[in-house]
Write an enzyme that holds these catalytic residues in place. Structure first.
Site, mmCIF file in Angstrom:
data_model
loop_
_atom_site.group_PDB
_atom_site.id
_atom_site.type_symbol
_atom_site.label_atom_id
_atom_site.label_comp_id
_atom_site.label_asym_id
_atom_site.label_seq_id
_atom_site.Cartn_x
_atom_site.Cartn_y
_atom_site.Cartn_z
ATOM 1 N N ASP A 48 0.872 -1.169 0.000
ATOM 2 C CA ASP A 48 0.000 0.000 0.000
ATOM 3 C C ASP A 48 0.909 1.219 0.000
ATOM 4 O OD1 ASP A 48 -1.770 2.068 0.513
ATOM 5 O OD2 ASP A 48 -2.008 1.554 2.632
ATOM 6 N N ASN A 83 1.640 8.632 0.233
ATOM 7 C CA ASN A 83 2.556 9.762 0.043
ATOM 8 C C ASN A 83 3.606 9.856 1.136
ATOM 9 O OD1 ASN A 83 1.485 11.358 -2.343
ATOM 10 N ND2 ASN A 83 -0.381 11.101 -1.146
ATOM 11 N N THR A 84 3.300 9.323 2.323
ATOM 12 C CA THR A 84 4.230 9.395 3.447
ATOM 13 C C THR A 84 4.886 8.058 3.742
ATOM 14 O OG1 THR A 84 2.882 11.150 4.436
ATOM 15 C CG2 THR A 84 4.465 10.054 5.869
ATOM 16 N N ASN A 85 4.095 6.992 3.737
ATOM 17 C CA ASN A 85 4.603 5.664 4.085
ATOM 18 C C ASN A 85 4.185 4.618 3.065
ATOM 19 O OD1 ASN A 85 5.861 6.204 6.704
ATOM 20 N ND2 ASN A 85 3.785 6.571 7.443
ATOM 21 N N ILE A 86 4.953 3.547 3.010
ATOM 22 C CA ILE A 86 4.583 2.345 2.272
ATOM 23 C C ILE A 86 4.313 1.259 3.296
ATOM 24 C CG2 ILE A 86 5.326 0.570 0.639
ATOM 25 C CD1 ILE A 86 7.153 2.673 -0.637
ATOM 26 N N THR A 124 -0.173 25.580 26.286
ATOM 27 C CA THR A 124 -0.130 25.610 24.824
ATOM 28 C C THR A 124 -0.107 24.203 24.226
ATOM 29 O OG1 THR A 124 1.008 27.742 24.820
ATOM 30 C CG2 THR A 124 1.175 26.414 22.827
ATOM 31 N N THR A 179 -1.905 10.647 4.970
ATOM 32 C CA THR A 179 -1.435 11.987 4.636
ATOM 33 C C THR A 179 -2.626 12.909 4.402
ATOM 34 O OG1 THR A 179 0.515 10.990 3.604
ATOM 35 C CG2 THR A 179 0.070 13.300 3.113
ATOM 36 N N ASP A 228 -6.535 3.459 -3.705
ATOM 37 C CA ASP A 228 -6.694 3.139 -2.285
ATOM 38 C C ASP A 228 -8.160 3.172 -1.870
ATOM 39 O OD1 ASP A 228 -6.636 5.905 -2.787
ATOM 40 O OD2 ASP A 228 -5.958 6.383 -0.761
ATOM 41 N N GLY A 231 -9.322 7.059 -6.694
ATOM 42 C CA GLY A 231 -8.021 6.603 -6.212
ATOM 43 C C GLY A 231 -8.017 5.106 -5.951
#
Length: 259
Positions: free
Chosen positions: A6, A9-12, A184, A132, A109, A107
């Site tokens: 899978d 954009n950030t991880n596989i 904060t 992402t 996914d 898409g």
């Protein structure tokens, strides 16, 4: 044994599946600069880490939302396993009836998530995938993919907030003791966790109003586990939804012996 990737954009996310059992899952960073050989080495390391061998793999499939990496990853899988991976996209049988204005824009996914959810859960469905980007997909009572929503993911929202302000630091995604923050950091954590949870609750309510009926709500993706426990609406968390869908699609497209 089936190798399923899978590609986000950030991880596989990499998983190996035998029959209907997911043997393991692992993650590595999506890196546009890596060569096919480097990806093959990374995949092999993860497979061996969980006690398996690349030689055990006799089939492979990829779902990707990063088209520039598709050929590199196909070459990497082929060099490692000797198999030619099936790439989910136009021309691949999914069995999903897509009702969008232009079905080809859906898409991969989203298609895979929907296929898995339809196979496992009662319809109609709302499928939330938190990576992402956060995507929300709607499947009607007849199993048709109606469409949905796309919005910035939790981490992108937080990175933008800290990147565009002078005094707000980067935070970990964990719930503070109270919704009303007293410093904060806790204020930011509350916004990230409780704000996202409230947003999901609200979207589910509005979608059900539009459908005129209750739905089964499924959440998946790398960040869903941080948010779903704080939703008021009942949401089923299924972190392996996409891998389940990849198995189903692979089996729909696998050639039978002698064919």
């Amino acid at each position: 044994m089936l190798l399923a990737l899978d590609v986000g954009n950030t991880n596989i996310c990499i998983g190996c599946i035998k029959g209907e059992e997911i043997l393991f899952t692992g993650r590595l960073s999506t890196d546009h600069s890596k060569t096919a050989d480097e990806y093959a080495i990374s995949f092999n390391s993860i497979i061996r880490l969980y006690g398996y061998q690349a030689g055990d793999i006799d089939g492979s499939i990829i779902s990707s939302v990063v088209p520039p990496l598709n050929q590199t990853l196909k070459d990497a899988v082929n060099r490692l396993t000797g198999t030619t991976p099936l790439l989910v996209g136009p021309g691949v049988k999914s069995g999903l009836n897509i009702l969008l204005d232009n079905p080809a824009q859906t898409g991969s996914d989203l298609v895979v998530d929907a296929v898995a959810a339809i196979a496992q859960y009662p319809k109609p469905l709302i499928i939330i995938d938190m990576g992402t980007a956060t995507t929300v997909s709607v499947v009607n009572e007849q199993g048709g993919y109606m469409g949905g929503l796309i919005l910035p993911g939790v981490r992108i929202s937080q990175d933008t907030l800290t990147g565009r302000t002078s005094q707000l630091p980067r935070i970990s995604l964990e719930a503070p003791p109270h919704v009303i923050g007293r410093n904060t950091i806790d204020c930011m954590k509350s916004g990230a966790i409780y704000g996202q949870a409230a947003m999901l609750d609200g979207l589910v309510e509005r979608i059900e109003e539009e459908l005129g009926q209750k739905t089964t709500v499924i959440a998946t993706g790398g960040l869903a586990g941080c948010i779903v426990p704080y939703c008021k609406r009942e949401i089923i968390y299924d972190n392996n939804l996409l891998l389940k869908g990849l198995r189903i699609i692979y089996e729909k497209n696998a050639r039978k012996p002698g064919c």
